[in-house]
Design a protein around this motif. Structure first.
Motif, mmCIF file in Angstrom:
data_model
loop_
_atom_site.group_PDB
_atom_site.id
_atom_site.type_symbol
_atom_site.label_atom_id
_atom_site.label_comp_id
_atom_site.label_asym_id
_atom_site.label_seq_id
_atom_site.Cartn_x
_atom_site.Cartn_y
_atom_site.Cartn_z
ATOM 1 N N ASN A 63 0.849 -1.184 0.000
ATOM 2 C CA ASN A 63 0.000 0.000 0.000
ATOM 3 C C ASN A 63 0.891 1.242 0.000
ATOM 4 O O ASN A 63 1.218 1.785 1.053
ATOM 5 N N ASN A 64 1.287 1.683 -1.188
ATOM 6 C CA ASN A 64 2.180 2.821 -1.325
ATOM 7 C C ASN A 64 1.387 4.118 -1.246
ATOM 8 O O ASN A 64 0.846 4.596 -2.238
ATOM 9 N N LEU A 65 1.342 4.693 -0.074
ATOM 10 C CA LEU A 65 0.588 5.926 0.147
ATOM 11 C C LEU A 65 1.244 7.126 -0.526
ATOM 12 O O LEU A 65 0.580 8.126 -0.791
ATOM 13 N N ARG A 66 2.525 7.020 -0.838
ATOM 14 C CA ARG A 66 3.187 8.106 -1.568
ATOM 15 C C ARG A 66 2.600 8.248 -2.974
ATOM 16 O O ARG A 66 2.612 9.339 -3.537
ATOM 17 N N ALA A 67 2.095 7.158 -3.517
ATOM 18 C CA ALA A 67 1.523 7.183 -4.868
ATOM 19 C C ALA A 67 0.290 8.081 -4.953
ATOM 20 O O ALA A 67 -0.058 8.533 -6.043
ATOM 21 N N ILE A 68 -0.343 8.346 -3.817
ATOM 22 C CA ILE A 68 -1.501 9.250 -3.827
ATOM 23 C C ILE A 68 -1.120 10.622 -3.290
ATOM 24 O O ILE A 68 -1.979 11.432 -2.931
ATOM 25 N N GLY A 69 0.195 10.885 -3.202
ATOM 26 C CA GLY A 69 0.688 12.202 -2.844
ATOM 27 C C GLY A 69 0.997 12.439 -1.381
ATOM 28 O O GLY A 69 1.302 13.562 -0.992
ATOM 29 N N LEU A 70 0.960 11.398 -0.562
ATOM 30 C CA LEU A 70 1.241 11.588 0.863
ATOM 31 C C LEU A 70 2.738 11.565 1.124
ATOM 32 O O LEU A 70 3.494 10.894 0.422
ATOM 33 N N GLU A 71 3.135 12.284 2.149
ATOM 34 C CA GLU A 71 4.542 12.358 2.526
ATOM 35 C C GLU A 71 4.637 12.463 4.039
ATOM 36 O O GLU A 71 3.622 12.694 4.714
ATOM 37 N N PRO A 72 5.844 12.302 4.585
ATOM 38 C CA PRO A 72 5.987 12.415 6.040
ATOM 39 C C PRO A 72 5.436 13.747 6.542
ATOM 40 O O PRO A 72 5.613 14.793 5.908
ATOM 41 N N GLY A 73 4.731 13.675 7.656
ATOM 42 C CA GLY A 73 4.136 14.858 8.252
ATOM 43 C C GLY A 73 2.670 15.055 7.907
ATOM 44 O O GLY A 73 1.988 15.854 8.552
ATOM 45 N N CYS A 74 2.173 14.342 6.903
ATOM 46 C CA CYS A 74 0.754 14.449 6.540
ATOM 47 C C CYS A 74 -0.110 13.806 7.619
ATOM 48 O O CYS A 74 0.222 12.748 8.146
ATOM 49 N N LYS A 75 -1.238 14.447 7.906
ATOM 50 C CA LYS A 75 -2.246 13.833 8.776
ATOM 51 C C LYS A 75 -3.076 12.912 7.900
ATOM 52 O O LYS A 75 -3.506 13.307 6.815
ATOM 53 N N TRP A 76 -3.339 11.687 8.371
ATOM 54 C CA TRP A 76 -4.042 10.717 7.552
ATOM 55 C C TRP A 76 -4.838 9.754 8.410
ATOM 56 O O TRP A 76 -4.410 9.375 9.499
ATOM 57 N N CYS A 77 -5.994 9.363 7.938
ATOM 58 C CA CYS A 77 -6.801 8.335 8.606
ATOM 59 C C CYS A 77 -6.270 6.980 8.149
ATOM 60 O O CYS A 77 -6.422 6.593 6.992
#
Length: 167
Positions: free
Chosen positions: A63-77
């Motif tokens: 599950n590569n969350l970076r592929a949807i634009g997330l990076e360290p420091g992002c708040k995410w559910c």
């Protein structure tokens, strides 16, 4: 409506679920809340700030969350099962995918959870209150002082698409 409005959803503290992030717009229903419903097979209930280590771990599990634009420091559910898996991998070096030294950073170092925005369903999906409290962000951690809980719940729109992530 796919799920109850946020003022009818409770967090793990048994209080109204709080808004977590509008930028990036998070939540299974992309309304800023870590609320869940019958369509959310991953139970995206854990409100956390992403660390590089957690992103690496999640990608190593498909599950590569970076592929949807997330990076360290992002708040995410976060998917409850993935957060629990990372927490368990952080307990010891038995996971061959996670290099030594990354284990404690993955969950405890940078990927803190916010209890006021974590949906109560996380507790029904294998995560304990003790585990959530252990990794709670300040000031929600034991002895952290001030509260971050909302006193007035916000009712989000029920319009909009659902997130489609791989698990």
């Amino acid at each position: 409506m796919a799920t109850k409005p946020s003022n009818h959803n409770l967090n793990v503290l048994k209080k109204p679920l709080a808004l977590f992030s509008k930028s990036p717009l998070t939540g299974f229903y992309r309304d800023g809340y870590c609320r869940t419903g019958p369509d959310d097979g991953g139970n995206h209930a854990v409100a956390g700030v992403l660390s590089k280590e957690f992103l690496d771990f999640s990608a190593s599990r498909g599950n590569n969350l970076r592929a949807i634009g997330l990076e360290p420091g992002c708040k995410w559910c976060l998917c409850t099962a993935r957060w629990k898996e990372a927490m368990e991998a952080a307990k010891g070096p038995e996971d061959p995918v996670v290099p030594n030294g990354m284990l404690t950073m993955m969950v405890g170092g940078g990927n803190r959870v916010f209890l006021h925005a974590t949906h109560e369903s996380a507790l029904d999906n294998g995560v304990t209150m003790d585990a959530l409290t252990k990794y709670a962000a300040e000031p929600e951690a034991p002895g952290g002082g001030a509260t971050m809980e909302r006193t007035v719940p916000i009712t989000p729109s029920t319009k909009g698409g659902m997130v489609k992530e791989t698990h």
